[in-house]
Design a protein around this motif. Structure first.
Motif, PDB file in Angstrom:
ATOM      1  N   ARG A  70       0.732  -1.223   0.039  1.00  0.00           N
ATOM      2  CA  ARG A  70       0.022   0.089  -0.026  1.00  0.00           C
ATOM      3  C   ARG A  70       0.714   1.416  -0.029  1.00  0.00           C
ATOM      4  N   ARG A  71       2.139   1.169   0.216  1.00  0.00           N
ATOM      5  CA  ARG A  71       3.201   2.264   0.412  1.00  0.00           C
ATOM      6  C   ARG A  71       3.564   2.724  -1.131  1.00  0.00           C
ATOM      7  N   GLN A  72       4.176   1.730  -1.643  1.00  0.00           N
ATOM      8  CA  GLN A  72       4.737   1.892  -3.306  1.00  0.00           C
ATOM      9  C   GLN A  72       4.027   1.417  -4.228  1.00  0.00           C
ATOM     10  N   LEU A  73       3.080   0.995  -3.999  1.00  0.00           N
ATOM     11  CA  LEU A  73       1.842   0.156  -5.086  1.00  0.00           C
ATOM     12  C   LEU A  73       2.645  -0.786  -6.031  1.00  0.00           C
ATOM     13  N   SER A  74       3.822  -1.384  -5.548  1.00  0.00           N
ATOM     14  CA  SER A  74       4.678  -2.137  -6.334  1.00  0.00           C
ATOM     15  C   SER A  74       4.295  -3.654  -6.921  1.00  0.00           C
ATOM     16  N   ASP A  75       2.863  -3.864  -6.338  1.00  0.00           N
ATOM     17  CA  ASP A  75       2.447  -5.104  -7.043  1.00  0.00           C
ATOM     18  C   ASP A  75       2.334  -5.456  -8.425  1.00  0.00           C
ATOM     19  N   ALA A  76       2.763  -6.268  -9.080  1.00  0.00           N
ATOM     20  CA  ALA A  76       2.895  -6.325 -10.396  1.00  0.00           C
ATOM     21  C   ALA A  76       1.436  -6.740 -10.847  1.00  0.00           C
ATOM     22  N   VAL A  77       1.263  -6.257 -12.217  1.00  0.00           N
ATOM     23  CA  VAL A  77       0.246  -6.633 -13.103  1.00  0.00           C
ATOM     24  C   VAL A  77       0.731  -7.021 -14.456  1.00  0.00           C
ATOM     25  N   LYS A  78       0.010  -7.738 -14.962  1.00  0.00           N
ATOM     26  CA  LYS A  78       0.313  -8.489 -16.290  1.00  0.00           C
ATOM     27  C   LYS A  78      -0.831  -8.145 -17.108  1.00  0.00           C
ATOM     28  N   ALA A  79      -0.787  -8.145 -18.556  1.00  0.00           N
ATOM     29  CA  ALA A  79      -1.777  -8.022 -19.509  1.00  0.00           C
ATOM     30  C   ALA A  79      -2.877  -9.188 -19.282  1.00  0.00           C
ATOM     31  N   GLY A  80      -4.202  -8.806 -19.199  1.00  0.00           N
ATOM     32  CA  GLY A  80      -5.304  -9.543 -19.018  1.00  0.00           C
ATOM     33  C   GLY A  80      -5.841  -9.527 -17.451  1.00  0.00           C
ATOM     34  N   ASP A  81      -4.938  -8.912 -16.701  1.00  0.00           N
ATOM     35  CA  ASP A  81      -5.336  -8.756 -15.199  1.00  0.00           C
ATOM     36  C   ASP A  81      -6.527  -8.069 -15.206  1.00  0.00           C
ATOM     37  N   LYS A  82      -7.555  -8.242 -14.166  1.00  0.00           N
ATOM     38  CA  LYS A  82      -8.443  -7.188 -13.742  1.00  0.00           C
ATOM     39  C   LYS A  82      -8.107  -6.607 -12.635  1.00  0.00           C
ATOM     40  N   VAL A  83      -8.153  -5.370 -12.386  1.00  0.00           N
ATOM     41  CA  VAL A  83      -7.765  -4.565 -11.196  1.00  0.00           C
ATOM     42  C   VAL A  83      -8.871  -3.758 -10.603  1.00  0.00           C
ATOM     43  N   SER A  84      -9.431  -4.062  -9.568  1.00  0.00           N
ATOM     44  CA  SER A  84     -10.646  -3.407  -8.881  1.00  0.00           C
ATOM     45  C   SER A  84     -10.194  -2.421  -7.973  1.00  0.00           C
ATOM     46  N   ILE A  85     -10.657  -1.159  -8.145  1.00  0.00           N
ATOM     47  CA  ILE A  85     -10.511   0.005  -7.190  1.00  0.00           C
ATOM     48  C   ILE A  85     -11.730   0.169  -6.316  1.00  0.00           C
ATOM     49  N   LEU A  86     -11.660  -0.228  -4.967  1.00  0.00           N
ATOM     50  CA  LEU A  86     -12.839   0.062  -4.417  1.00  0.00           C
ATOM     51  C   LEU A  86     -12.422   1.160  -3.297  1.00  0.00           C
ATOM     52  N   GLN A  87     -13.695   1.952  -3.073  1.00  0.00           N
ATOM     53  CA  GLN A  87     -13.735   2.996  -2.064  1.00  0.00           C
ATOM     54  C   GLN A  87     -14.610   2.555  -1.050  1.00  0.00           C
ATOM     55  N   ALA A  88     -14.164   2.657   0.439  1.00  0.00           N
ATOM     56  CA  ALA A  88     -15.063   2.395   1.284  1.00  0.00           C
ATOM     57  C   ALA A  88     -15.946   3.740   1.572  1.00  0.00           C
TER      58      ALA A  88
END
Length: 92
Positions: A70-88
């Motif tokens: 959560r600090r540097q947002l370094s988690d890897a993503v690759k083509a075809g991944d689905k990223v969900s951004i949720l706000q509480a």
């Protein structure tokens, strides 16, 4: 390309994204946020603080997995991944 899904609440602040297929080129979560910022100025700061850390009320998932960095947002993503951004949301 990475597919991005936002909670509907975010469209109230960034209406230019509503109805769009959000696909971005990125290799990590930080790159996803930068690409979204380029499309909707201000979104990056809405999600992250002045140090680039994810704000406490925001969660990001890659597939079904909550990101770890959560600090540097370094988690890897690759083509075809689905990223969900949720706000509480809270209220009474």
């Amino acid at each position: 390309m990475v597919q991005v899904q936002l909670t509907r609440h975010l469209f109230a602040f960034f209406p230019q994204l509503e109805g769009q297929t959000l696909e971005v080129e990125a290799t990590d979560v930080a790159g996803v946020v930068r690409a979204l910022e380029a499309r909707a100025p201000g979104l990056g700061f809405y999600l992250c603080d002045e140090r680039g850390r994810l704000r406490p009320h925001v969660n990001i998932f890659i597939g079904n997995a909550l990101i770890r960095d959560r600090r540097q947002l370094s988690d890897a993503v690759k083509a075809g991944d689905k990223v969900s951004i949720l706000q509480a949301l809270s209220g009474g």
